[in-house]
Design an enzyme around this catalytic site. Structure first.
Site, PDB file in Angstrom:
ATOM      1  CB  CYS A  23      -0.889   0.014   1.220  1.00  0.00           C
ATOM      2  SG  CYS A  23       0.066   0.008   2.735  1.00  0.00           S
ATOM      3  CB  CYS A  26       3.962  -0.461   2.391  1.00  0.00           C
ATOM      4  SG  CYS A  26       2.609  -1.427   3.020  1.00  0.00           S
ATOM      5  CG  ASP A 434      11.725  20.458 -35.478  1.00  0.00           C
ATOM      6  OD1 ASP A 434      11.783  21.594 -35.985  1.00  0.00           O
ATOM      7  OD2 ASP A 434      12.628  19.611 -35.576  1.00  0.00           O
ATOM      8  CG  ASP A 624      16.069  18.004 -33.474  1.00  0.00           C
ATOM      9  OD1 ASP A 624      16.079  18.829 -32.554  1.00  0.00           O
ATOM     10  OD2 ASP A 624      16.356  18.294 -34.657  1.00  0.00           O
ATOM     11  CG  ASP A 628      13.534  21.531 -32.136  1.00  0.00           C
ATOM     12  OD1 ASP A 628      13.727  22.546 -32.804  1.00  0.00           O
ATOM     13  OD2 ASP A 628      13.462  20.390 -32.613  1.00  0.00           O
TER      14      ASP A 628
HETATM   15  P1  ADP Z   1      13.724  23.195 -38.593  1.00  0.00           P
HETATM   16  O1  ADP Z   1      12.928  24.171 -37.856  1.00  0.00           O
HETATM   17  O2  ADP Z   1      13.077  22.799 -39.881  1.00  0.00           O
HETATM   18  O3  ADP Z   1      14.166  22.028 -37.776  1.00  0.00           O
HETATM   19  P2  ADP Z   1      16.219  24.603 -38.175  1.00  0.00           P
HETATM   20  O4  ADP Z   1      15.700  25.507 -37.121  1.00  0.00           O
HETATM   21  O5  ADP Z   1      17.196  23.571 -37.772  1.00  0.00           O
HETATM   22  O6  ADP Z   1      15.066  23.946 -39.054  1.00  0.00           O
HETATM   23  O7  ADP Z   1      16.892  25.512 -39.302  1.00  0.00           O
HETATM   24  C1  ADP Z   1      16.142  26.516 -39.953  1.00  0.00           C
HETATM   25  C2  ADP Z   1      16.790  26.936 -41.229  1.00  0.00           C
HETATM   26  O8  ADP Z   1      18.059  27.490 -40.973  1.00  0.00           O
HETATM   27  C3  ADP Z   1      17.036  25.812 -42.184  1.00  0.00           C
HETATM   28  O9  ADP Z   1      15.936  25.518 -42.972  1.00  0.00           O
HETATM   29  C4  ADP Z   1      18.202  26.363 -43.018  1.00  0.00           C
HETATM   30  O10 ADP Z   1      17.693  27.212 -44.026  1.00  0.00           O
HETATM   31  C5  ADP Z   1      18.956  27.207 -42.025  1.00  0.00           C
HETATM   32  N1  ADP Z   1      20.116  26.493 -41.478  1.00  0.00           N
HETATM   33  C6  ADP Z   1      20.313  26.131 -40.191  1.00  0.00           C
HETATM   34  N2  ADP Z   1      21.499  25.534 -40.021  1.00  0.00           N
HETATM   35  C7  ADP Z   1      22.076  25.495 -41.252  1.00  0.00           C
HETATM   36  C8  ADP Z   1      23.311  24.984 -41.734  1.00  0.00           C
HETATM   37  N3  ADP Z   1      24.212  24.381 -40.946  1.00  0.00           N
HETATM   38  N4  ADP Z   1      23.564  25.106 -43.053  1.00  0.00           N
HETATM   39  C9  ADP Z   1      22.671  25.687 -43.859  1.00  0.00           C
HETATM   40  N5  ADP Z   1      21.506  26.186 -43.460  1.00  0.00           N
HETATM   41  C10 ADP Z   1      21.202  26.106 -42.167  1.00  0.00           C
HETATM   42 MG    MG Z   2      15.061  20.682 -36.357  1.00  0.00          MG
END
Ligand code: ADP
Ligand code: MG
Length: 752
Positions: A23, A26, A434, A624, A628
């Site tokens: 319970c 416990c 995302d 991911d 985010d």
């Molecule tokens: P999401 O929101 O789709 O996960 P991110 O926030 O990771 O995308 O990135 C948003 C945008 O920023 C991408 O679509 C790209 O245009 C640009 N970006 C981010 N990191 C890179 C990178 N290392 N090389 C080129 N573009 C990038």
């Molecule tokens: Mg992303």
């Protein structure tokens, strides 16, 4: 490539098996006893699974723990007997108590019935003392564990469920003993002369039997990965100086080379060094499609090798393996208390004294105001009240559902951090997704290369040289594309990542800027690009646009289904991304999401989540987990999806072991199912007590009198007069606990 999971592993935890907890009270007792042990900083006991998880500062001797637990009235199960299921250990002793009580109890019961119906007319002065002699030792044997618990509770000036049973049984036995041995007490009230030895024995028998069954069901609810962990291989074939040797899995050291043959299970985590095979990772991810592993890939303990053979180098052993950490997380979640449970616990703790008062009032009322059979009625009613009122079901309602729900989730590869996460997941009505890597595969393909004043290959080489330092999926795709073309990458100096925008670095002494339109405008480069359904990555060198690489990404196979699963249960989906509007729009159309936000920086994602929250909604964020993090933290519930081969259980409240969007939808829906099981259980447990206590108190007697007696079919429940029988009360009590458990067990088979 394993990232630190919960802080649990850093603080060092140990799981111990404990026998005898049944319970919430416990649980508190065991926890208090454990934290008093030197070196134990925290303890979480779980009566559903019969274990406790302790957080320790340093290794603790088994006898120390054992003494503390014995002192609290429970038993530490020796880790040497680990193979034996703790459930079995709980079931056998309960049955040993139950069986004699039931045999003697029913024996006396039928003898008394025979006397009544077959006109034997025995002499109570000789028969009742025989019953006394038969019943008393059997009863003492049967009631002993309950008596011990009740006495311990009394010593602490508290009460628990056993207090009620023991009081009820003691009242029945005491009255019967007086009636059997000193009949003179009842002279002048002859109709009252009766014994309830059978009642006392059958109550004890039922309760013990109920606890044996309960232990079985409880453990089935809690069993998720634990049982599978027990099945993890005991030995590993280690290669040393060219020689193969089978050693206990627990002796494998980090750095050891381990050989795996077809069909074998992996013993510890590691990285493949030679050979190739496909592995069934269902134990960890819930996904039964085999995953191909070759040199450099991570393999996890507990997963099963298919046809190939390979060797790997151990990177995580013992409690550091992903499987062990996942198991620890699940155990922790199962043992943790849902906020809703606190209410039930509080009610249960004031419940017992109230019931004792009701029983006393019942007794007095029948003794004083009852008719000529008043003594019998008084005892029967008081005993029935005490027995029927046991709040066992109330105590089991929530923990059983949490254990079954999070256990089922774990088998689907969904790990809830604690019961609170499970409870809040059940309230979610909006899921913010995302885009990249969550709803889409994140495995971009280069669809076009548009150089501006440089060669194709040079553009790609420069972009890839910068991107090799980045972890972004777009970056990985560009690097892969460069490798496909056989390009030799240069050296990037002073690499800087701008999450949600792009990255910069110095290559060949020149400043390179790679990224989206925002990234370019920050470097005073204006973009005039037609709308497209592929994601553009612009590349600028020393302030001059030298080209555009376009990449496209597909929705994951389960994406539309996940959105649909949710929408059929009135959960809205929102897509959020840092990508360009046209790309985000086309993906949301493809997966069936009506509402989307594009061009959002990671910090803006959190703001957008907050905006959805203000309109009176409960918002979950699926991402991911790396990029985010702010949005995951802002949401009412953060679900972090496994990316690549990492099994990362960061700080998100829910970790998804498989990067399948359906798992996120299932997490929400399963949590919802769990929540409704909890509510059903609590409602059932409460109404059970509220309905049956008045019946047991005999309040139905006047009603039956008014309608002209008890109808034939329910005599076994209400006797001749409408008095709820104590034996029926014991049955009802056991049945209510089992119904609550069985209802919770439905979650173990949950599907969506
Ligand atoms: P999401 O929101 O789709 O996960 P991110 O926030 O990771 O995308 O990135 C948003 C945008 O920023 C991408 O679509 C790209 O245009 C640009 N970006 C981010 N990191 C890179 C990178 N290392 N090389 C080129 N573009 C990038
Ligand atoms: Mg992303």
């Amino acid at each position: 490539m394993l990232q630190p999971m919960t802080t649990a592993t850093e603080r060092q935890t140990q799981t111990i098996q404990i026998e005898g907890m049944h319970c919430a009270a416990c649980v508190r007792r065991v926890e208090r006893a454990l934290v008093k042990v030197d070196g134990v900083s925290e303890a979480t006991a779980d009566f559903i699974a019969g274990r406790a998880i302790i957080e320790i500062d340093r290794p603790i001797e088994q006898p120390m723990l054992s003494a503390a637990i014995t002192g609290a009235g429970y038993e530490l199960i020796d880790s040497d007997d680990e193979n034996e299921q703790p459930g079995i250990r709980e079931i056998r002793p309960q049955l040993l108590r139950a069986v004699p009580a039931l045999i003697v109890g029913w024996g006396i019961f039928f003898a008394m019935q025979a006397n009544r119906w077959a006109d034997i007319n025995w002499n109570p002065d000789t028969v009742f003392p025989v019953f006394f002699v038969l019943a008393t030792p059997t009863l003492a044997w049967g009631v002993w564990p309950m008596l011990r618990n009740a006495a311990r509770a009394a010593a602490r000036r508290t009460t628990d469920m056993d207090t009620l049973i023991v009081l009820g049984v003691a009242a029945a036995w005491g009255y019967s003993t007086v009636s059997a041995l000193a009949p003179v007490t009842f002279e002048g009230a002859d109709a009252s002369r009766d014994v309830f030895f059978d009642t006392a024995l059958i109550i004890v028998g039922f309760v013990s039997l109920g606890r044996a069954l309960e232990a079985r069901v409880r453990l089935r609810a809690a069993a998720a990965l634990t049982r599978l962990l027990e099945l993890a291989p005991q030995t590993a074939r280690v290669v040393e100086d060219g020689l193969e040797r089978d050693i206990p899995a627990s002796d494998v050291q980090v750095g050891d080379t381990v050989r795996v043959r077809p069909g074998e299970q992996i013993a510890v985590d590691g990285v493949v060094v030679s050979g190739e095979s496909s592995l069934d990772e269902a134990l960890l991810t819930g996904e039964s499609v085999p995953v191909t592993k070759a040199r450099g890939d991570t393999v996890f303990a507990g997963t099963i090798n298919a046809e190939g053979a390979f060797t790997y180098q151990a990177t995580q052993v013992g409690s550091a393996t992903a499987l062990a950490r996942i198991t620890a997380t699940v155990e922790r979640a199962q043992a943790s208390k849902a906020p809703i449970q606190r209410l039930a616990d509080q009610i249960a703790s004031v419940f017992v004294p109230i019931v004792v008062v009701i029983a006393v009032i019942t007794f007095i009322a029948w003794a004083v105001f009852g008719d000529n059979a008043s003594w019998t009625s008084a005892v029967v009613s008081a005993v029935a009240v005490l027995v029927v009122a046991c709040p066992c079901a109330l105590g089991l309602a929530t923990p059983a559902a949490v254990a079954a729900g999070s256990g089922r989730a774990a088998r689907l590869g969904i790990l809830f951090r604690d019961a609170e996460a499970l409870e809040s997941a059940g309230k979610i009505d909006t899921v913010v997704w995302d885009k990249t890597g969550t709803l889409t595969s994140g495995r971009h393909e280069v669809t076009s290369v548009q150089p501006n004043g440089v060669e194709d290959d040079e553009l790609i080489r420069l972009a890839a040289t910068v991107e090799q330092e980045s972890e972004h999926p777009l970056a990985a795709a560009i690097v892969a594309h460069a490798q496909d073309r056989g390009l030799e990458l240069g050296n990037a100096v002073d690499f800087r990542s701008r999450p949600g925008s792009g990255a910069t670095a110095i290559v060949d002494g020149q400043l390179l800027v790679v990224g989206n339109e925002r990234m370019m405008s920050e470097h005073s480069i204006t973009i005039d690009d037609p709308e497209s359904v592929s994601t553009p990555v612009y590349i600028a060198q020393e302030g001059r646009l030298i080209g555009t690489i376009r990449l496209s990404d597909q929705p994951k196979p389960g994406a539309s289904e996940a959105v649909k699963l949710l929408s059929t249960r009135e959960v809205d989906s929102v897509l959020i991304s840092g990508d360009t509007e046209s790309v985000v729009r086309s993906i949301s159309e493809a997966v069936g999401i009506a509402s989307y936000h594009s061009g959002a920086l990671p910090s803006e994602k959190a703001t957008l989540v907050a905006e959805h929250q203000t309109s009176d909604r409960r918002v979950a964020m699926v991402g991911d987990g790396v990029n985010d993090a702010p949005a995951l933290a802002q949401a009412d519930l953060g679900l972090a999806m496994r990316t690549g081969s990492d099994i990362a259980l960061e700080t998100a409240q829910v970790a998804l072991m498989q990067s399948d969007p359906r798992r996120a939808a299932q997490a929400v829906l399963l949590a919802r199912a769990t929540r409704s099981v909890i509510r059903q259980n609590l409602a059932f447990a409460f109404s059970y007590n509220i309905l049956l206590i008045p019946l047991a108190a005999g309040l139905a007697v006047p009603i039956f009198d008014a309608v002209g007696g008890v109808p034939g079919g329910i005599h076994w429940l209400f006797g001749d007069r409408g008095q709820f029988e104590p034996i029926a009360a014991a049955l009802a009590m056991v049945a209510s606990s089992l119904s609550v458990l069985t209802n919770a067990l439905r979650l173990s088979r949950w599907r969506a």
